[in-house]
Design a protein around this motif. Structure first.
Motif, mmCIF file in Angstrom:
data_model
loop_
_atom_site.group_PDB
_atom_site.id
_atom_site.type_symbol
_atom_site.label_atom_id
_atom_site.label_comp_id
_atom_site.label_asym_id
_atom_site.label_seq_id
_atom_site.Cartn_x
_atom_site.Cartn_y
_atom_site.Cartn_z
ATOM 1 N N VAL A 148 -0.287 -16.505 9.401
ATOM 2 C CA VAL A 148 0.415 -15.552 10.266
ATOM 3 C C VAL A 148 1.587 -14.929 9.498
ATOM 4 N N ASN A 149 2.317 -15.759 8.773
ATOM 5 C CA ASN A 149 3.454 -15.236 8.007
ATOM 6 C C ASN A 149 3.017 -14.296 6.885
ATOM 7 N N THR A 150 1.850 -14.564 6.295
ATOM 8 C CA THR A 150 1.309 -13.652 5.272
ATOM 9 C C THR A 150 1.019 -12.295 5.912
ATOM 10 N N VAL A 151 0.438 -12.309 7.098
ATOM 11 C CA VAL A 151 0.119 -11.045 7.782
ATOM 12 C C VAL A 151 1.410 -10.296 8.144
ATOM 13 N N ILE A 152 2.401 -11.053 8.592
ATOM 14 C CA ILE A 152 3.688 -10.428 8.953
ATOM 15 C C ILE A 152 4.310 -9.714 7.756
ATOM 16 N N GLU A 153 4.246 -10.384 6.600
ATOM 17 C CA GLU A 153 4.802 -9.780 5.384
ATOM 18 C C GLU A 153 4.122 -8.432 5.118
ATOM 19 N N VAL A 154 2.799 -8.419 5.307
ATOM 20 C CA VAL A 154 2.047 -7.176 5.080
ATOM 21 C C VAL A 154 2.440 -6.130 6.121
ATOM 22 N N ILE A 155 2.544 -6.548 7.373
ATOM 23 C CA ILE A 155 2.903 -5.588 8.433
ATOM 24 C C ILE A 155 4.273 -4.972 8.143
ATOM 25 N N ASN A 156 5.208 -5.805 7.684
ATOM 26 C CA ASN A 156 6.544 -5.276 7.352
ATOM 27 C C ASN A 156 6.435 -4.158 6.317
ATOM 28 N N LYS A 157 5.599 -4.368 5.324
ATOM 29 C CA LYS A 157 5.452 -3.378 4.249
ATOM 30 C C LYS A 157 4.733 -2.144 4.768
ATOM 31 N N VAL A 158 3.701 -2.383 5.562
ATOM 32 C CA VAL A 158 2.922 -1.272 6.113
ATOM 33 C C VAL A 158 3.806 -0.400 7.012
ATOM 34 N N ARG A 159 4.710 -1.041 7.762
ATOM 35 C CA ARG A 159 5.622 -0.292 8.643
ATOM 36 C C ARG A 159 6.426 0.750 7.857
ATOM 37 N N ASP A 160 6.909 0.340 6.672
ATOM 38 C CA ASP A 160 7.718 1.275 5.863
ATOM 39 C C ASP A 160 6.934 2.532 5.549
ATOM 40 N N THR A 161 5.714 2.343 5.047
ATOM 41 C CA THR A 161 4.937 3.527 4.667
ATOM 42 C C THR A 161 4.432 4.265 5.906
ATOM 43 N N ALA A 162 4.122 3.515 6.969
ATOM 44 C CA ALA A 162 3.658 4.159 8.202
ATOM 45 C C ALA A 162 4.745 5.071 8.759
ATOM 46 N N THR A 163 5.989 4.599 8.717
ATOM 47 C CA THR A 163 7.107 5.389 9.239
ATOM 48 C C THR A 163 7.340 6.621 8.365
ATOM 49 N N SER A 164 7.325 6.411 7.056
ATOM 50 C CA SER A 164 7.598 7.529 6.144
ATOM 51 C C SER A 164 6.584 8.653 6.324
ATOM 52 N N HIS A 165 5.330 8.270 6.452
ATOM 53 C CA HIS A 165 4.267 9.282 6.561
ATOM 54 C C HIS A 165 3.881 9.607 7.994
ATOM 55 N N GLU A 166 4.514 8.938 8.948
ATOM 56 C CA GLU A 166 4.221 9.119 10.379
ATOM 57 C C GLU A 166 2.730 8.934 10.655
ATOM 58 N N ARG A 167 2.264 7.756 10.256
ATOM 59 C CA ARG A 167 0.836 7.475 10.374
ATOM 60 C C ARG A 167 0.565 6.292 11.294
ATOM 61 N N THR A 168 -0.685 6.213 11.695
ATOM 62 C CA THR A 168 -1.143 5.041 12.433
ATOM 63 C C THR A 168 -1.884 4.139 11.458
ATOM 64 N N PHE A 169 -1.481 2.884 11.411
ATOM 65 C CA PHE A 169 -2.133 1.920 10.525
ATOM 66 C C PHE A 169 -2.967 0.930 11.317
ATOM 67 N N ILE A 170 -4.145 0.686 10.803
ATOM 68 C CA ILE A 170 -4.991 -0.358 11.372
ATOM 69 C C ILE A 170 -4.981 -1.503 10.365
ATOM 70 N N VAL A 171 -4.575 -2.693 10.800
ATOM 71 C CA VAL A 171 -4.551 -3.851 9.904
ATOM 72 C C VAL A 171 -5.615 -4.836 10.393
ATOM 73 N N GLU A 172 -6.643 -5.055 9.553
ATOM 74 C CA GLU A 172 -7.706 -5.994 9.938
ATOM 75 C C GLU A 172 -7.405 -7.370 9.370
ATOM 76 N N VAL A 173 -7.393 -8.361 10.240
ATOM 77 C CA VAL A 173 -7.085 -9.729 9.805
ATOM 78 C C VAL A 173 -8.278 -10.642 10.042
ATOM 79 N N MET A 174 -8.193 -11.872 9.493
ATOM 80 C CA MET A 174 -9.314 -12.812 9.654
ATOM 81 C C MET A 174 -9.401 -13.314 11.093
ATOM 82 N N GLY A 175 -10.571 -13.762 11.470
ATOM 83 C CA GLY A 175 -10.809 -14.312 12.816
ATOM 84 C C GLY A 175 -12.121 -13.793 13.359
ATOM 85 N N LYS A 176 -13.236 -14.415 12.938
ATOM 86 C CA LYS A 176 -14.555 -13.949 13.391
ATOM 87 C C LYS A 176 -14.745 -14.262 14.875
#
Ligand code: ATP
Length: 319
Positions: A143-171
């Motif tokens: 969960v903490n690994t995913v959070i770290e990624v989300i934090n980073k994705v937020r920066d670029t998502a905000t800068s470019h005003e984009r919607t990000f889809i983050v796919e995580v494990m869990g079949k």
């Protein structure tokens, strides 16, 4: 009980090493000989068994993965495979076995127990899909690994005003998506346990956009849909630029969190205590801060309950 084996099986999970260390150190503390079975049930079937000592678990508490390695083993699912495994345990005079792994591994442990061999299971899987325990080893780190990624994705998502889809494990399990979604402030969390409506997901994005929201994040458990397909669908319905990040195996690696190390230490040591007390065919888990015990036949017949309250909370906080 004078000789105990320990095996890690199924998908690796950060914190498995801390569990191995706890089994070895508690065992030696109690005057017991400990043997490590390499490569999961595959190593048990093939007799890959090594003697462990205090030094063999030195400097591993902070390492991801498992020093004993892990594997999937179809042969062990058969009667012949299990008999081979039992013969190897007998050859090494091993009196009891600690199995660290996910629901499949616990089923394997149950089969050995059914054949009269004393086993204790310890839940270890990033999926957190083992019933009768709040947590399984590795979940908190994932969960903490995913959070770290989300934090980073937020920066670029905000800068470019984009919607990000983050796919995580869990079949079959949405737990990583759920907790990472709540902690990461995702707009929508898509999990296999709950049917989602893409219209509703898109309407939420549009409402946010109208309020001036600069970015949005949708977190998708792999069992509820493919990130790229959801990205396409969102783009088609909203016209928003979407980007997709599929996290994959990075969720399995990394330095285990303090919480995972503590849970692994508690459960690993308790597993040895149980075998020494003559207990068998039990899973040792954690409820709140307390260690708990559940018969393996219950574990293999139950499904872990999804936390709908947390799901609703996350939904209500991301309006
Ligand atoms: P993860 O949740 O990380 O995938 P897991 O322990 O559920 O971990 P599986 O691949 O399902 O991973 O199971 C690991 C191993 O456990 C299998 O390769 C097999 O050797 C054994 N196993 C699984 N199911 C059974 C079963 N029904 N009977 C005996 N052994 C089994």
């Amino acid at each position: 009980m004078i000789r105990i084996g320990v095996v890690t099986s199924g998908g690796d999970a950060p914190g498995m090493n801390a569990a191995i260390r706890a089994v070895v150190r508690r065992g030696i503390y109690l005057g017991i000989e400990i043997f490590g079975i390499q490569r999961g049930f595959l190593g048990l079937v093939n007799g890959e068994i090594i003697k462990m000592n205090l030094g063999s678990v030195a400097d591993i508490i902070h390492r991801g993965g498992t020093i004993l390695h892990t594997a999937r083993c179809d042969e062990f699912k058969t009667e012949e495979g299990q008999i081979k495994a039992l013969r190897n345990l007998e050859e090494y005079n091993i009196d009891g076995l600690v199995v660290v792994g996910g629901d499949g591994s616990i089923r394997g442990a149950y089969e050995l127990g059914n054949k009269g061999f004393p086993v204790i299971a310890v839940p270890g899987t990033i999926d957190n899909d083992v019933p009768c325990t709040d947590y399984s080893i590795g979940f908190d780190t994932a969960v903490n690994t995913v959070i770290e990624v989300i934090n980073k994705v937020r920066d670029t998502a905000t800068s470019h005003e984009r919607t990000f889809i983050v796919e995580v494990m869990g079949k079959n399990s949405g737990w990583i998506a759920l907790e990472a979604g709540l902690a990461g402030g995702a707009e929508s969390i898509l999990v296999p346990e709950i049917q989602y409506d893409i219209e509703q997901v898109c309407n939420k994005l549009i409402r946010g956009h109208k309020r001036g929201k600069l970015h949005s994040i949708i977190i998708v458990a792999e069992g509820s849909g493919k990130g790229f397909e959801i990205g396409e669908a969102v783009k088609a319905k909203t016209g928003f630029e979407t980007r997709v990040t599929v996290l994959g195996h990075i969720q399995r690696g990394g330095v285990p969190t303090a919480k995972d190390r503590i849970i692994a230490s508690l459960l690993g040591a308790e597993a040895v205590n149980l075998l020494v007390q003559g207990k068998e065919n039990i899973m040792v888990g954690i409820k709140g801060r307390e260690v708990n015990f559940t018969d393996l036949d219950r574990i293999i017949n139950e499904k872990k309950e999804f936390d709908f309250k947390i799901y609703q909370l996350a939904d209500s906080l991301s309006i």
